[in-house]
Scaffold this motif. Structure first.
Motif: not given
Length: 196
Positions: A46-56
């Motif tokens: 889920g590391k990339t998911t956390v970053l994607d969420a903030i980015d989106y």
């Protein structure tokens, strides 16, 4: 109430994020520590998911393409909700005309959020990205005061561009190229805005 800006230290001072029903994350609330923060875990944790969420949520984009696979366990009956609270607001984000109805307060001593800004509280804005089963992203600023007045808005485009996260990943040469575009770090190098 529910929170990458350009540098890890700035991010740690300015964001709290909550996300629910997004990819591998059913629910998560994260307040980064001051200074550099590292997301460490095994692959597919889920590391990339956390970053994607903030980015989106914060990114300078007018749209994001979502699919059923972006919903936790592909369950589209519950919407994706990503909330990012921004603090240490720069002058344009402190505009009463643009955002006065949306300011909330954050107490850095207690770590608690207040519905209204007040003495001893840091003024913050909370941005929400919501995606329902129609897969259309909806960005909006949140506050009970604005909701009571029946008003709704997003960040202004120019404010979205200045608070947009910068991510370096598998293709840093693309991000660090001399080119026009919102995602190039060096496009502003040497300009007054970069130096200030």
């Amino acid at each position: 109430m529910s929170n990458l800006v350009r540098e890890a230290q700035y991010f740690a001072q300015n964001c709290l994020s909550k996300r629910s029903n997004f990819r591998s994350i059913k629910q998560l609330s994260w307040k980064p520590n001051q200074g550099m923060n590292c997301l460490i875990g095994v692959g597919d944790s889920g590391k990339t998911t956390v970053l994607d969420a903030i980015d989106y949520c914060l990114g300078a984009r007018r749209s994001v393409q979502f699919s059923d696979y972006d919903f936790h366990m592909t369950d589209t009956s519950e919407p994706i909700r990503i909330l990012v609270a921004l603090g240490a607001l720069e002058q344009p984000l402190l505009s009463m005309d643009a955002y006065g109805d949306y300011f909330c307060g954050y107490n850095p001593t207690t770590g608690k959020f207040e519905e209204e800004p007040g003495h001893g509280l840091e003024a913050i804005l909370t941005l929400r990205l919501k995606v329902e089963k129609d897969l259309e992203p909806q960005w909006s600023l949140l506050s009970k005061r604005a909701k009571a007045k029946g008003v709704q808005r997003n960040l202004r485009w120019e404010d979205r561009q200045t608070s947009s996260p910068l991510r370096l990943g598998d293709h840093p040469d693309w991000h660090l190229a001399w080119r026009c575009g919102a995602l190039s770090v060096v496009r502003d190098f040497g300009t007054d805005s970069y130096l200030s």
